[in-house]
Scaffold this active site. Structure first.
Site, mmCIF file in Angstrom:
data_model
loop_
_atom_site.group_PDB
_atom_site.id
_atom_site.type_symbol
_atom_site.label_atom_id
_atom_site.label_comp_id
_atom_site.label_asym_id
_atom_site.label_seq_id
_atom_site.Cartn_x
_atom_site.Cartn_y
_atom_site.Cartn_z
ATOM 1 N N GLU A 2 0.827 -1.220 0.000
ATOM 2 C CA GLU A 2 0.000 0.000 0.000
ATOM 3 C C GLU A 2 0.855 1.261 0.000
ATOM 4 O O GLU A 2 0.440 2.291 -0.497
ATOM 5 C CB GLU A 2 -0.923 0.016 1.232
ATOM 6 N N HIS B 127 9.033 -26.405 0.093
ATOM 7 C CA HIS B 127 8.401 -27.510 -0.616
ATOM 8 C C HIS B 127 7.273 -27.014 -1.512
ATOM 9 O O HIS B 127 6.411 -27.782 -1.911
ATOM 10 C CB HIS B 127 7.920 -28.557 0.388
ATOM 11 N N LYS C 7 -13.338 1.258 -1.885
ATOM 12 C CA LYS C 7 -14.208 1.586 -0.743
ATOM 13 C C LYS C 7 -15.373 2.452 -1.235
ATOM 14 O O LYS C 7 -16.530 2.217 -0.902
ATOM 15 C CB LYS C 7 -13.424 2.388 0.310
HETATM 16 O O1 PA5 Z 1 -3.372 1.107 5.799
HETATM 17 C C1 PA5 Z 1 -4.463 1.592 5.586
HETATM 18 O O2 PA5 Z 1 -4.662 2.810 5.631
HETATM 19 C C2 PA5 Z 1 -5.667 0.708 5.278
HETATM 20 O O3 PA5 Z 1 -5.315 -0.612 5.103
HETATM 21 C C3 PA5 Z 1 -6.669 0.803 6.413
HETATM 22 O O4 PA5 Z 1 -6.050 0.428 7.603
HETATM 23 C C4 PA5 Z 1 -7.894 -0.074 6.170
HETATM 24 O O5 PA5 Z 1 -8.493 0.271 4.959
HETATM 25 C C5 PA5 Z 1 -8.900 0.098 7.301
HETATM 26 O O6 PA5 Z 1 -9.234 1.437 7.439
HETATM 27 P P1 PA5 Z 1 -9.922 1.994 8.741
HETATM 28 O O7 PA5 Z 1 -8.985 1.840 9.869
HETATM 29 O O8 PA5 Z 1 -10.214 3.426 8.433
HETATM 30 O O9 PA5 Z 1 -11.182 1.206 8.953
#
Ligand code: PA5
Length: 466
Positions: free
Chosen positions: A292, A321, A435
């Protein structure tokens, strides 16, 4: 006091000396080091600011830690503690649980476990939800709903389901079964938490989901599990101090530069392969952090760049393996991180039986510790022989301090590489896109335009459906 040992970062097998043309020369590293130093300077100048708020978490949470410990003391009496969260709001807690608790924690007797059973519900599979409810004794369960935005569909739908059941069963007391961890000012979860008088922890400004493991997001579950969160943060500080150096003694900077240079050479895959079951979910956590943070379409100057390295999780020796064949002989598109442990917390001897079968008895007299260590060394050898970029991170042992070091190492390294790539390490427009499309499909107000956009996408052609 036990002697503190730093993790060891060995990058011999990234170098020309060992890999020939596939490796990097000292000159290449030296010539490119200024790039790393600019990233380091940027990091140091901005620590604590904007989305680098997480860099100060090991230092600035004294009163929060006190609060976490107070809440944890009570919550530890519960039968089960369930995290409702996804992505960065789930992976950190899971990594801490996996690395620092008994591998069969939930199956242990309570007297041995000394903490609630632990579940991280990071998906919305209806079967999983139903079957979780089948095994929980709700009366003795505490749920920790974690969402920074307070609007993530997966987490909020789980919360709505659970809270309705709790309300029906316990009325006013339902609130005693929920702890909310969210942003202090924004989002709906904080509003609900206030209305319902829920126990609440905040995710500070400047701390994105994937950098939140050392905020209450990870620390509260960890404290409830009995993990020494002070030691964890001390480990982070220890690594943070090692990374203050703007030279080749900073391990996160050297690995960051090597990964950056590897990406430039088309090594598009980052394999994380710990030789320890306790580190299996650290690899999961790393995957999100790396993917990310660095997987970006545009750079900070709005140029289309499509950067990133695809993280692949593997487990030693298990994946010797399955995936190792590909890593050793497949395309030259990977950098492989092996993580080893010098001293495992347990030693298991391999017994002397069947001496008449030398192909089996050669193992007798050794331990599983010897076997897993030698298998890691053997994998390193095979990868290097086949000219595959690989490096090793060795932990002296797995404890809260070394895990703190490791997590901080990867977070800082990710920030350096993001700066070298000149991308926004801390946003996730690709995640937001999905989202928002989900919100639109459910007719959430404010997402009408997105719904129109979705409705105008080209309809599927039956010709391609069998
Ligand atoms: O790293 C990130 O920003 C995302 O993976 C969020 O943690 C994930 O989408 C969950 O978001 P939130 O904590 O707002 O529910």
């Amino acid at each position: 006091m036990k002697e503190i040992k730093p993790l060891i970062f060995d990058y011999n097998n990234m170098m020309k000396d060992f890999l020939g043309e596939e490796g990097f020369s000292d000159k290449e590293l030296k010539d490119n080091f200024p790039k790393a130093q600019i990233a380091h300077k940027f990091f140091e100048e901005n620590r604590g600011k904007n989305m680098l708020g997480w860099t100060e978490l090991p230092y600035n949470q004294k009163s929060i830690i006190k609060n976490i410990k107070e809440v944890a003391k009570k919550a530890r009496k519960a039968d089960a503690f369930v995290v409702l969260g996804i992505g960065g709001s789930a992976l950190g807690a899971n990594a801490l649980f996996n690395s620092l608790c008994h591998l069969h924690h939930n199956e242990l007797k309570k007297s041995k476990r000394k903490a609630p059973k632990f579940y991280v519900e990071d998906n919305i599979d209806p079967v999983r939800m139903k079957e979780l409810l089948d095994i929980l004794n709700l009366e003795k369960t505490i749920f920790n709903v974690i969402s920074k935005s307070g609007s993530t569909s997966e987490t909020m739908s789980q919360f709505l389901i659970i809270y309705k059941i709790l309300k029906e069963k316990y009325g006013e007391n339902a609130k005693n079964h929920i702890i909310a961890t969210t942003d202090e000012k924004n989002g709906n979860l904080i509003k609900i938490a206030k209305e319902e008088s829920l126990t609440t922890f905040f995710i500070p400004d400047g701390v994105g989901g994937r950098f939140s493991v050392i905020s209450p997001v990870g620390l509260l579950p960890a404290a409830i599990l009995g993990i020494d969160i002070n030691q964890l943060l001390k480990g982070c500080i220890y690594m943070d101090k090692m990374c203050r150096k703007n030279n080749s003694k900073n391990p996160a900077l050297v690995l960051g530069l090597l990964q950056y240079l590897a990406m430039k050479k088309g090594k598009n895959i980052s394999v994380m392969m710990p030789y320890s079951d306790n580190l299996k979910l650290v690899a999961d956590w790393y995957s999100q952090l790396w993917a990310e943070s660095l997987g970006k379409k545009v750079d900070l100057n709005n140029n289309i760049v499509h950067t990133g390295q695809t993280p692949v999780r593997a487990l030693g020796a298990t994946d010797q393996h399955s995936q190792i064949q590909l890593f050793t002989e497949g395309p030259f598109d990977k950098v492989i991180t092996l993580i080893g442990v010098k001293n495992f917390k347990e030693t298991v001897e391999i017994p002397h039986i069947f001496p008449q079968y030398p192909a089996v008895s050669f193992l007798s007299g050794y331990s599983l510790n010897d076997l897993i260590t030698n298998e890691r060394i053997a994998t390193e050898y095979a990868l290097t022989k086949n000219k595959r970029l690989n490096h090793s991170i060795i932990l002296n042992e797995i404890n809260a301090h070394t895990i703190g070091q490791l997590l901080m190492f990867f977070m800082i390294q990710t920030a350096y590489v993001g700066a070298m790539l000149n991308v926004d390490t801390f946003n996730q427009p690709g995640v937001e896109e999905g989202k928002n499309a989900t919100y639109a499909l459910f007719g959430r107000s404010g997402y009408e335009e997105k719904l129109t956009e979705l409705k105008t996408t080209k309809p599927k052609n039956d010709k391609y459906i069998i």
